[in-house]
Design an enzyme around this catalytic site. Structure first.
Site: not given
Ligand code: THU
Length: 137
Positions: A49, A58, A96, A47, A99, A60
């Site tokens: 940010e 994310c 999530c 991920n 994704c 994925e």
């Molecule tokens: N995140 C992911 O990388 N994958 C997911 O399927 C859910 C959330 C990340 C996004 C963000 O940087 C952190 O997790 C907290 O939400």
């Protein structure tokens, strides 16, 4: 379960390694993903940010978009490992819904989503299980 136990273990290990690349200073929640193509190649992501929050991507989607932009179109599984950045073996982290919808763009219901819990136990879910009534055009 359509892959060997060794393959699931390898995929989870690749997701754990990819998690090291996470840029998550805002949530401090680090996620790694490892996507397996039907012909056996692995694409990883973490991920990334952003201070504007909504620009966060994310793990994925980083892996899937990297693979698709590299010309890949057929996938069999993705491993996802995520949790508090200071935890080496976090508990199970599921993708999530955004994704899952991106997975649905390229994968059928039998596409596998592989997770691991803090005890190292590997679980295999399908896209059909996690997003049974998905949007289609
Ligand atoms: N995140 C992911 O990388 N994958 C997911 O399927 C859910 C959330 C990340 C996004 C963000 O940087 C952190 O997790 C907290 O939400």
């Amino acid at each position: 379960m359509k892959l060997s136990q060794e393959k699931y273990t390898e995929l989870v290990a690749a997701a754990r390694a990819a998690r090291g690349g996470s840029y998550s200073p805002f949530s401090r929640f680090a996620v790694g993903a490892a996507l397996l193509t039907e012909d056996g190649r692995i694409y990883t992501g973490a991920n990334v940010e952003n201070s504007s929050y909504s620009a966060t991507v994310c793990a994925e989607r980083v892996a899937i978009h990297y693979a698709v932009a590299s010309g890949e179109r057929a996938f069999s599984a993705i491993a996802v490992v995520g949790g508090a950045a200071d935890e080496e073996l976090p508990d199970e982290c599921l993708p999530c819904a955004v994704c899952l919808q991106v997975m649905a763009e390229f994968c059928c219901g039998d596409f596998e989503i592989v997770t691991a819990d803090s005890g190292g136990e590997i679980r295999v879910h399908t896209l059909e299980e996690l997003l049974p009534r998905r949007f289609r055009l």
